[in-house]
Design an enzyme around this catalytic site. Sequence first.
Site, mmCIF file in Angstrom:
data_model
loop_
_atom_site.group_PDB
_atom_site.id
_atom_site.type_symbol
_atom_site.label_atom_id
_atom_site.label_comp_id
_atom_site.label_asym_id
_atom_site.label_seq_id
_atom_site.Cartn_x
_atom_site.Cartn_y
_atom_site.Cartn_z
ATOM 1 N N ASP A 25 0.764 -1.235 -0.043
ATOM 2 C CA ASP A 25 0.113 -0.020 0.078
ATOM 3 C C ASP A 25 0.993 1.241 -0.021
ATOM 4 O O ASP A 25 2.003 1.182 0.634
ATOM 5 C CB ASP A 25 -0.920 -0.053 1.261
ATOM 6 C CG ASP A 25 -1.775 1.240 1.177
ATOM 7 O OD1 ASP A 25 -2.367 1.712 0.298
ATOM 8 O OD2 ASP A 25 -1.385 1.920 2.506
ATOM 9 N N ASP B 299 -1.743 -0.640 5.998
ATOM 10 C CA ASP B 299 -1.930 -0.355 7.489
ATOM 11 C C ASP B 299 -3.268 0.242 7.702
ATOM 12 O O ASP B 299 -3.559 0.498 8.859
ATOM 13 C CB ASP B 299 -0.943 0.976 7.840
ATOM 14 C CG ASP B 299 -1.357 2.233 7.028
ATOM 15 O OD1 ASP B 299 -1.780 1.864 5.862
ATOM 16 O OD2 ASP B 299 -1.212 3.197 7.766
ATOM 17 N N ASP C 187 -7.183 -1.917 3.528
ATOM 18 C CA ASP C 187 -6.177 -3.040 3.244
ATOM 19 C C ASP C 187 -6.464 -4.309 3.661
ATOM 20 O O ASP C 187 -5.916 -5.245 3.325
ATOM 21 C CB ASP C 187 -4.850 -2.568 3.657
ATOM 22 C CG ASP C 187 -4.244 -1.360 3.267
ATOM 23 O OD1 ASP C 187 -4.651 -1.155 2.071
ATOM 24 O OD2 ASP C 187 -3.585 -0.590 3.951
#
Length: 689
Positions: free
Chosen positions: A379, A577, A581
């Site tokens: 990410d 995080d 996600d």
Amino acid sequence: MCEGVGSMEPGPCPMCGMALEPAMPTAGAEDDGELRDMQRRFAVSAFFATPLLVWTMLGMAFGSQPGPWVQLALASPVVLWGGAPFFSRGWASLRNRRGNMFTLISLGTGIAFATSLVATLMPGAFPEAFRGADGQPALYYESAAVIVTLVLLGQVIELRARRRTGSALHALLAHAPATARRIAADGSEENVPTEDLRPGDRLRVRPGEAVPVDGRILSGTSAIDRSLVTGESIPVAAAPGDEVVGGTVNGSGGFVMEATHLGSDGLLARIARRVAEAQRSRAPAQQTADAVAAVFVPAVLAVAVVAAAVWWGLGPEPRLAHALLAGVAVLIVACPCALGLATPMSITVAMGRGAGAGVLFRNAESLEVLATVDTLVVDKTGTLTTGRPAVTDCLALAGEEDELLRLAASLERGSEHPLATALVAGADERGLVLAEPLDFQSEPGGGVEGRVDGASVLVGSAAFLGARGVSTAGADATAETLRKAGRTVVHVAADGVLRGMIAAADPVREEAARLVGELQERGWHLVMASGDSATTAAAVGVELGIDEVVADLLPEDKAELVRSLRAQGRIVAMAGDGVNDAPALATADVGIALGTGTDVAMETADLTLVAGDLSALPRALALSKATRRNIRQNLAFAFGYNGLAIPIAAGALYPILGWLLSPMIAAAAMSLSSVSVITNALRLRTTPL
């Protein structure tokens, strides 16, 4: 846990014996009755098993064993009550013809306890070969009690981990409000429970409220904080026709929306469902273990039956006693003590080693699989970048840069927008003294206006300034260049004149470039996945040297990206995080969360990096490879022990050497194999990372 298995009530899987996972989490509290039951059984079992073990071990050292009736009294509540769920699962595995770890546990502990009970009640039934120096047959009460207690501890740890994940998912679903303000056909409004809503209902969302359900804006404008689902810290402008997601937070504007997706069809519910589905899936290592158990269990039973039959038909007198004890000896030495310790000991030591190195693994599978990963999906926001916008450029067209920033930051003091926070922080870093703004007004998704030191100040987009008669044409080319570099640009005007532009960006983490290079040198394929715009994401990808960048992704899109990579035969790790996600973390072979991220991300992931950045990932890789080797070595010890002990226990050496393996010697050999496994596992404490 197994595909195709379902139940209306919580409990164990009839095939593998592991706890069943909920098909769909809810916002309410999860039933943790099974955890409380296992905790009670473990506490009671430990209370009785600990003194039994200590007393027996001291007795072996100093020649003062506890009497058989004392051992029976201490072991009975542990085996008969504490181990009752394992006997039930073991019986179910035999009934379903699906051997698993609980088959071995129930057979081993059951036979050990039953043999000891017979030895206590009828010691004369045992031949001399199975008696000790004191003339008494061997007892295995402490072995049965300790095995049951350790397995109960494992169940408690597993159920606690599942509850933590469940709690995080419940918290995620709780972001959606319980009520919504529905507009009736006559224009009247009332608060109603969200479960009473129907597709097509018109709802009013006021400033600062959470969006009640997924839908589409009909009228009004605002800026929506979508960080819950996209991970992006900058609110997104929302106007008529735009889609909104239940649980996201409305800014200072109000709007009327149409409900489109309700209940389990909403995005948050789909995220939770996707995570739950991935958690119910079977890991390759677990499937392999079950496959081995499915062969090992019937093989042991067959050897025991054959050994008993041979002794009964061909052995010396008393044939029946020899036949019974030969079969029992095979089952006792096959009790999975070392086999049961092989993986847990390595995992326990490795997890302690990892915790000291800032690496927290969830389970054995993640430790094993990480060493085989060849692709990392990472990410952007909060993982490769800090997740906190900061001022990067201050371009003054008239006057000084500091004055430009002071005017903008003074006005933005009245705003809670993340860009406003970045402007104020930038002014503080330069030591600028900010003024108190007057007549402050905000247009969601556009900008802010007010008076600073008597001047009429505008801060916002080009369209926002243009609507108030301020042209930005001379700065458009520069603004576009900044955007292509991954910056967010705001224009600043004072008294109707464009004074300049200020750009902000989410800075790349200091360690990110080094880590990307190191992982690429290891042969990993890196893919950056982001919910941000393609322009911004591409700029970060270029800066870090990441070749493959995929942007404008929703949570389900990230999970689909991971799924597509796995379909290509890649072993995929996903690092992130945020709540957005979570589906991808659960779908990946190994999910990696940052310790500074959301609870849902950490509880979904297989691996958490405590420091809140990816710098600990190489240490996790080194630990994974070392642990994988260690587990294989331990399994070799365990299977090697069984491979030697089972034939001897069956009497294979009797025709050649006249040797019989007494249960006492078998117990000593079993202990030696366990010590070997434990000693080898402890080497992980000094593994260099």
